[in-house]
Design an enzyme around this catalytic site. Structure first.
Site, PDB file in Angstrom:
ATOM      1  N   LYS B  84       0.853  -1.198   0.000  1.00 56.51           N
ATOM      2  CA  LYS B  84       0.000   0.000   0.000  1.00 56.51           C
ATOM      3  C   LYS B  84       0.886   1.245   0.000  1.00 56.51           C
ATOM      4  CE  LYS B  84      -3.969   1.695   2.718  1.00 56.51           C
ATOM      5  NZ  LYS B  84      -4.801   1.408   3.916  1.00 56.51           N
ATOM      6  N   SER B 159      -9.497   0.820   2.951  1.00 58.25           N
ATOM      7  CA  SER B 159      -8.733   1.659   2.043  1.00 58.25           C
ATOM      8  C   SER B 159      -7.568   0.947   1.359  1.00 58.25           C
ATOM      9  CB  SER B 159      -8.172   2.860   2.817  1.00 58.25           C
ATOM     10  OG  SER B 159      -7.277   2.430   3.835  1.00 58.25           O
ATOM     11  N   SER B 183      -9.856  -1.332   7.085  1.00 61.52           N
ATOM     12  CA  SER B 183      -9.204  -1.214   5.776  1.00 61.52           C
ATOM     13  C   SER B 183      -8.338  -2.394   5.352  1.00 61.52           C
ATOM     14  CB  SER B 183      -8.362   0.062   5.741  1.00 61.52           C
ATOM     15  OG  SER B 183      -9.191   1.192   5.740  1.00 61.52           O
TER      16      SER B 183
END
Lengths: 65, 473
Positions: B84, B159, B183
């Site tokens: 990420k 996310s 997330s």
């Protein structure tokens, strides 16, 4: 606990140094209203001596099954 | 021999690391295999923020040369990974999914990432995410939506949207995510991969983009529980760069993967987590319970305290802390935020300090009440979300009046766990009739990730949902 309406939101955000307009204030009031409603039963009921750090005591306590 | 059995990118992290160590595959072969899949899938998924093919192959060659000299850098020697795009990596652009940090070059490397590098990993690029990790769907107005490899019309969840999508499509063996309101677990559930939200404090957050200092957690998304166990074991532990990281000893998580379910008690909530479920999620929950029982676990009902209060408290804490982190940019660059993230950051400006502090003060009693309710059980089983992945179109709500309601519904079952700071493992547990994955979360006691890993690994020994691979249509 009273949730802030658009007028209160405008006042608080202005005090915070990031003022918002009418439309944004309505949107914010609508968005955060449920959080205030959901927490209403807790707000104003916590005992005097309760520290935020009590969380770490509970988290780190040895808990057996 | 079918295609799958000869393509290194389709192996698990643990298996490919062993294959490289045993010289069955070179790091270059493995890296090239991943790059081939990235080239095929990226146009459909938009899972990568940056693809660094040339430097990845050069690093793979260096890893192969080192191994030829008898120098292994660690248990993940030569394994290509992407993470990420919020983990600082010195000298690399780290966008945090934002326009504001489009050109931000990190000067330090996050502890979690450094520990994986120290184990020998090779960087293949960086992965897409929701702007500043503040959203559960996977939409990103600056870099485009990330697509679900099981059906590209559907969201990945967020996310850690790129992490879920890329791991599911076998573009990376694993990926770091972060979980502040769901997330890691959300993309794991929607994309059919395994994700471990760690206990608050289990893994250092130094060099990881902050969203909420009280709720942020670092953890992996991977194909198997065993992969998550390996990665968490490498990352967890005290860190002089993050004094909120716990000094508690790190258990042998890989050993935990070998345990059985016999003698374990798993709690299933009587309310909230079983209310208003999509029919297919309800069916998968029942099937998961049946499998756990069949494997020797005892299933018991647990009556939990009012979870809506936890959700509300979580929102008060998250919104306030996020607004505080972003205040300077809210003043100087409000026009550079996407509409939804701007709205949600502004929400935090309107929460009085006393309300925020009450939510923080209640955290200890709330956790104590949860622990009392689950006493006698080893973990709690619950859906990650009430529904399988919605479509991109139906969840693209921007900053509309309905936006917060949509976000609340998607994160209904994850936020209470974030507020309590507990570990939670999301595992693939089934599919809808339309072919979308469905995951369940196992919630444990603080710092008892090992128990979740034991249960999850035992479940994966007897099921194959985690081994299914989406096909490029």
């Amino acid at each position: 606990m009273t949730k802030p309406g658009p007028r209160e939101v405008m006042a608080i955000t202005t005090t915070a140094g990031v003022p918002v307009d009418n439309e944004a204030a309505s949107r914010i009031a609508n968005s955060i209203g449920p959080a205030f409603d959901g927490f209403a039963a807790i707000a104003g009921t916590l005992p005097f001596d309760l520290e935020p750090a009590s969380y770490l005591l509970v988290q780190n306590a040895e808990v057996s099954k | 021999m079918n295609k799958h059995s000869t393509e290194p990118a389709l192996m698990s992290l643990v298996a490919v690391a062993k294959a490289i160590a045993d010289r069955k595959f070179s790091s270059r072969e493995v890296t090239q295999s991943c790059l081939n899949r990235i080239a095929e899938w990226q146009p459909r998924l938009n899972a990568f923020m940056a693809i660094e093919a040339e430097s990845a192959l050069a690093a793979a060659d260096a890893a192969d040369a080192a191994l030829a000299r008898g120098n292994s850098h660690g248990v993940l020697h030569g394994v290509p990974l992407a993470h990420k795009d919020m983990y600082y990596d010195a000298g690399k652009v780290v966008t945090c999914g934002s326009k504001i940090r489009r050109d931000f070059v990190a000067t330090t490397t996050s502890t979690a990432l450094q520990r994986l590098k120290d184990a020998g990993t090779v960087r293949s690029g960086s992965l897409q995410m929701v702007e500043f990790a503040y959203g559960p769907t996977g939409h990103n107005p600056h870099y485009g939506a990330v697509h679900n490899p099981w059906n590209v019309d559907h969201i990945t969840g967020g996310s850690s949207s790129g992490s879920g999508s890329a791991v599911a499509a076998r573009l990376t063996f694993a990926a770091l995510g972060s979980d502040t309101g769901g997330s890691i677990r959300m993309p794991a559930h929607f994309c059919g991969v395994t994700g471990l939200k760690t206990t608050v404090g289990r893994v250092s957050r130094a060099g990881a983009m902050p969203l909420s200092q009280s709720l942020d957690t670092v953890g992996p998304l991977a194909r198997t529980v065993e992969d998550c166990a390996l990665l968490t074991g490498l990352m967890a532990g005290a860190d002089p760069e993050d004094l909120t990281a716990s000094t508690k000893p790190v258990p042998d998580y890989m050993a935990a993967t070998r345990g059985s379910l016999k003698g374990l008690k798993i709690g299933v909530p009587t309310a909230f987590y079983v209310d208003d479920l999509d029919a297919e999620v309800a069916r998968v929950l029942d099937e998961t319970i049946a499998t756990l029982k069949k494997e020797g676990a005892e299933i018991v009902k647990v009556e939990l305290p009012d979870q809506r209060q936890l959700t509300a408290a979580c929102q008060l804490v998250l919104a306030t802390e996020a607004a505080a982190f972003h205040k300077r940019w809210l003043i100087e660059r409000p026009q550079d935020y996407g509409a939804q993230v701007l709205m949600r950051l502004q929400n935090g400006l309107a929460i009085p300090a006393v309300s925020y502090l009450e939510a923080m003060r209640w955290r200890g009693p709330a956790l104590a009440a949860w622990l009392a309710a689950v006493a006698g059980t080893d973990a709690v089983l619950a859906p990650v979300a009430p529904m399988p992945a919605p479509t991109i179109a139906e969840s693209d709500v921007g900053n509309s009046i309905d936006a917060e309601a949509v976000i609340q519904r998607v994160t209904k079952f994850t936020r209470p766990i974030n507020y309590l700071g507990l570990p939670s493992l999301s595992i693939p547990t089934g599919f809808t009739r339309a072919g979308l994955p469905v995951g369940m979360q196992l919630v444990g006691r603080a710092f008892d990730e090992a128990m979740l890993i034991r249960i999850g690994a035992a479940f994966q020994r007897t099921t194959d949902y985690h081994q299914r691979v989406p096909e490029l249509s």
